[in-house]
Design a protein around this motif. Sequence first.
Motif, PDB file in Angstrom:
ATOM      1  N   LYS A  79     -18.046   5.381 -21.060  1.00 31.86           N
ATOM      2  CA  LYS A  79     -19.314   4.885 -21.596  1.00 31.86           C
ATOM      3  C   LYS A  79     -19.417   3.357 -21.505  1.00 31.86           C
ATOM      4  O   LYS A  79     -20.451   2.848 -21.052  1.00 31.86           O
ATOM      5  CB  LYS A  79     -19.484   5.365 -23.031  1.00 31.86           C
ATOM      6  CG  LYS A  79     -20.905   5.316 -23.512  1.00 31.86           C
ATOM      7  CD  LYS A  79     -21.002   6.098 -24.782  1.00 31.86           C
ATOM      8  CE  LYS A  79     -22.156   5.650 -25.631  1.00 31.86           C
ATOM      9  NZ  LYS A  79     -22.143   6.351 -26.916  1.00 31.86           N
ATOM     10  N   GLU A  83     -22.281   1.400 -19.443  1.00 36.67           N
ATOM     11  CA  GLU A  83     -23.162   0.415 -20.062  1.00 36.67           C
ATOM     12  C   GLU A  83     -23.228  -0.872 -19.246  1.00 36.67           C
ATOM     13  O   GLU A  83     -24.301  -1.436 -19.048  1.00 36.67           O
ATOM     14  CB  GLU A  83     -22.698   0.114 -21.491  1.00 36.67           C
ATOM     15  CG  GLU A  83     -23.515   0.919 -22.475  1.00 36.67           C
ATOM     16  CD  GLU A  83     -22.828   1.180 -23.781  1.00 36.67           C
ATOM     17  OE1 GLU A  83     -21.853   0.466 -24.113  1.00 36.67           O
ATOM     18  OE2 GLU A  83     -23.263   2.098 -24.478  1.00 36.67           O
ATOM     19  N   TYR A 126     -25.581  10.367 -19.264  1.00 39.58           N
ATOM     20  CA  TYR A 126     -25.777   9.169 -20.086  1.00 39.58           C
ATOM     21  C   TYR A 126     -26.693   8.163 -19.389  1.00 39.58           C
ATOM     22  O   TYR A 126     -27.647   7.642 -19.979  1.00 39.58           O
ATOM     23  CB  TYR A 126     -24.414   8.536 -20.387  1.00 39.58           C
ATOM     24  CG  TYR A 126     -24.508   7.314 -21.242  1.00 39.58           C
ATOM     25  CD1 TYR A 126     -24.780   7.424 -22.604  1.00 39.58           C
ATOM     26  CD2 TYR A 126     -24.351   6.043 -20.709  1.00 39.58           C
ATOM     27  CE1 TYR A 126     -24.891   6.303 -23.406  1.00 39.58           C
ATOM     28  CE2 TYR A 126     -24.455   4.916 -21.493  1.00 39.58           C
ATOM     29  CZ  TYR A 126     -24.717   5.052 -22.836  1.00 39.58           C
ATOM     30  OH  TYR A 126     -24.829   3.945 -23.621  1.00 39.58           O
ATOM     31  N   GLU A 129     -30.289   9.306 -19.282  1.00 42.33           N
ATOM     32  CA  GLU A 129     -30.866   9.250 -20.630  1.00 42.33           C
ATOM     33  C   GLU A 129     -31.282   7.815 -20.965  1.00 42.33           C
ATOM     34  O   GLU A 129     -32.371   7.559 -21.475  1.00 42.33           O
ATOM     35  CB  GLU A 129     -29.796   9.742 -21.621  1.00 42.33           C
ATOM     36  CG  GLU A 129     -30.288  10.020 -23.012  1.00 42.33           C
ATOM     37  CD  GLU A 129     -29.087  10.296 -23.917  1.00 42.33           C
ATOM     38  OE1 GLU A 129     -29.112   9.868 -25.069  1.00 42.33           O
ATOM     39  OE2 GLU A 129     -28.110  10.919 -23.436  1.00 42.33           O
ATOM     40  N   GLN A 130     -30.402   6.852 -20.620  1.00 34.95           N
ATOM     41  CA  GLN A 130     -30.705   5.451 -20.909  1.00 34.95           C
ATOM     42  C   GLN A 130     -31.872   4.943 -20.075  1.00 34.95           C
ATOM     43  O   GLN A 130     -32.719   4.213 -20.554  1.00 34.95           O
ATOM     44  CB  GLN A 130     -29.473   4.554 -20.653  1.00 34.95           C
ATOM     45  CG  GLN A 130     -28.272   4.857 -21.520  1.00 34.95           C
ATOM     46  CD  GLN A 130     -28.606   4.819 -22.991  1.00 34.95           C
ATOM     47  OE1 GLN A 130     -29.177   3.853 -23.473  1.00 34.95           O
ATOM     48  NE2 GLN A 130     -28.270   5.879 -23.712  1.00 34.95           N
ATOM     49  N   LYS A 133     -35.112   5.963 -21.439  1.00 31.31           N
ATOM     50  CA  LYS A 133     -35.508   5.233 -22.644  1.00 31.31           C
ATOM     51  C   LYS A 133     -36.127   3.881 -22.308  1.00 31.31           C
ATOM     52  O   LYS A 133     -36.967   3.384 -23.029  1.00 31.31           O
ATOM     53  CB  LYS A 133     -34.267   4.987 -23.525  1.00 31.31           C
ATOM     54  CG  LYS A 133     -33.913   6.172 -24.391  1.00 31.31           C
ATOM     55  CD  LYS A 133     -32.794   5.770 -25.320  1.00 31.31           C
ATOM     56  CE  LYS A 133     -32.088   6.986 -25.874  1.00 31.31           C
ATOM     57  NZ  LYS A 133     -30.785   6.628 -26.430  1.00 31.31           N
ATOM     58  N   ASP A 134     -35.644   3.281 -21.209  1.00 36.08           N
ATOM     59  CA  ASP A 134     -36.083   1.934 -20.880  1.00 36.08           C
ATOM     60  C   ASP A 134     -37.256   1.991 -19.912  1.00 36.08           C
ATOM     61  O   ASP A 134     -37.082   2.029 -18.701  1.00 36.08           O
ATOM     62  CB  ASP A 134     -34.898   1.174 -20.255  1.00 36.08           C
ATOM     63  CG  ASP A 134     -35.317  -0.198 -19.768  1.00 36.08           C
ATOM     64  OD1 ASP A 134     -36.395  -0.674 -20.187  1.00 36.08           O
ATOM     65  OD2 ASP A 134     -34.565  -0.791 -18.976  1.00 36.08           O
TER      66      ASP A 134
END
Length: 746
Positions: A79, A83, A126, A129-130, A133-134
Amino acid sequence: MVKQTIQIFARVKPTVRKQQQGIYSIDEDEKLTPNLEIILPRDLADGFVNNKRESYKFKFQKIFDQGASQETIFENIAKPVAESVLAGYNGTIFAYGQTGSGKTFTITGGAERYSDRGIIPRTLSYIFEQLQKDSSTIHTTHISYLEIYNECGYDLLDPRHEASSLEDLPKVTILEDPDQNIHLKNLSLHQAATEEEALNLLFLGDTNRMIAETPMNQASTRSHCIFTIHLSSKEPGSATVRHAKLHLVDLAGSERVAKTGVGGQLLTEAKYINLSLHYLEQVIIALSEKHRAHIPYRNSMMTSVLRDSLGGNCMTTMIATLSLEKRNIDESISTCRFAQRVALIKNEAVLNEEIDPRLMIIRLQKEIQELKDELAIFTGEQRTEALSDAELLQLEKLITSFLDDQDPESRLEVGTDMRKIHHCFHHLKKLLNDKKIHGKSTVSCEIKDQDCQEPLKEEEYKKLRDILQQRDNEISILSKAIRNLPSTRMREEMSLGRQEAFEIFKRDHADSVTIEDNKQILKQRFSEAKALGESINETRSKIVTHWRLPSTGVSENIAMPSMPDLLEEKLRSQLEEEKRRYKTMFTHLKALKVEIEHLQLLMDKAKMKLQKEFEAWWTEEATSLQVLAAAPFTAPERVGASTHRPMSSQPCNVNARKILPSPSPIPHSQEHNSTSASLESSVPERPASSVPLTGDSQTDSDILAFIKARQSILQKKCKCTSSRATGHPTPLTNPWGQEGKGQSKK
Ligand code: ADP
Ligand code: MG
């Protein structure tokens, strides 16, 4: 710029035997770096029994003991890397360790359970998903999947894989530009807009890799696999594009040549792996020594491809996978030593930003126009000539996109040219009038009741209906996925004899147990999805009814202004509640869909493997029959010895991949003669030379008869000798013996 040494983690694979426990210990003091201590058993130290307790200590950022879940590994190791990739830095995670220590399990995941999915599927999930969101940034994602085998690169996503063998595909080669940047020729990049698309690519690559693999070419232990996620992002209106790459690397087994100790083809391969990992080691040694000017990246393909990950522009993480059993002590120590060296390497990750010239031109043109407008205000000169057709069209386009833009802050930018400003007002007025004429129902409402929200409701209603439509599609996709559960498709192409043999083969094969288990889970998930779908539909009709109600209420309201506000208020809050429920259920359904698709892909892979192993087994059986037919009076154990490796003579080695499901050893007992007699009676009377191995259905039924005869004899034998046979390492995939069956169910 972020300066960081390569992060090193250790993961210990669960051991089967409890006795191995004293071999290592983990010292995890909160304040200190965790320590892994490997304790050399006394009988191994110095090669003779002594009282000295030898141990080796290694430091890691974190050590994950046997019980660590895939989720824990993802959270702690992958993770943070994901990121930083999302922030625009390059990242690499590579697993290093001997064959069987859990590299593939860690990077890709186990082949059975959804919860066993590894770093790649979790990272994809992941990242998407991110990205979802953005919404302030425009993203694109591409996937590539490279395999390096014997210093040659293969594109695992090449669409021609199905039709050609690995060797016939164009090789992926390295090109270096004048700035020493590496480019990979013949490696395809595939855009993936969703998690599902990316996951499909992963499974496609893995399946292609499996198809290319033969017992003589066990690519999975001898090749390196690099799964790369390429991300690019850009702010709307900006000409700067950010690129970041995430390499997820499953390296070849790190075991040494001496231990492999095999001849011919395998030796060449073993040498090669070692050569390539040896070059990796050389690069790492060079990097960890200060003031070394030359780093020998170019010596191998793998180090060239991973050049940025090693001492370059990348945040790199290594996972040392360890199978800490007594016989693996040497390899485990060497894996840990390698990790200690890797930990000395410093990387310098920078944001990979680049200006897109096309976008730059557009931006500059806009800037010039703005400056011209400003100048016009400054000089007080207003232009008077009529706007050209092109300019008018451009303006109308601007208005349309302005009206479509949901962002309340969006602006209609036309500069300071009064002609343009006037035209915009003119055009907007025309649009408004057109709307009034065509939408009479709303007009009356607007005129009569200023607070009436009908137009807004219509719009929302439409949006809701679109969403519902989309959801309905999702649900129907789910149903379709389930309808495609393992079918008898592949069996239809086989002769009857083969089909029956396939059933026999399948019965006790470990993979079919997995397939069955997964089928059950899938069915369960599907009924959950179905129930959820029904529940969603119920909520949906409630929502729709609610929507209808206030709308009729409004028209009644016009006639009877006494309609109590309270009722409408209540309906509104009920509606909100239903909408929330709907959203929760839908999120759940979406998660179910991802799980169902993952299971589906796992099953397809298992099916493919089963089929492949069946073909190998069938050919082997056909060869046995051929040999027996050629020499009908040969003792049966000779047949077994010539075609099947007797399992009892194989060293018990968990690292050896179980490719062919060989039968149990034929025990040497007095029953030899009866075995021989029954076998020979089942052999068709046909000259061996005319027995083709495959195809002809007559031959297929002969082979089936042969298989069945052997099966019944062996079953009898297994009953008699089960106590003797238990000492043998029976393969999981043994379709014959009772012990095999018991084991496979585990
Ligand atoms: P490698 O890729 O290093 O050769 P694998 O990942 O194929 O090793 O692992 C060998 C076997 O051990 C596989 O059957 C795998 O499912 C199992 N295995 C490895 N690590 C774990 C773990 N942490 N938990 C459960 N099973 C594991
Ligand atoms: Mg592997």
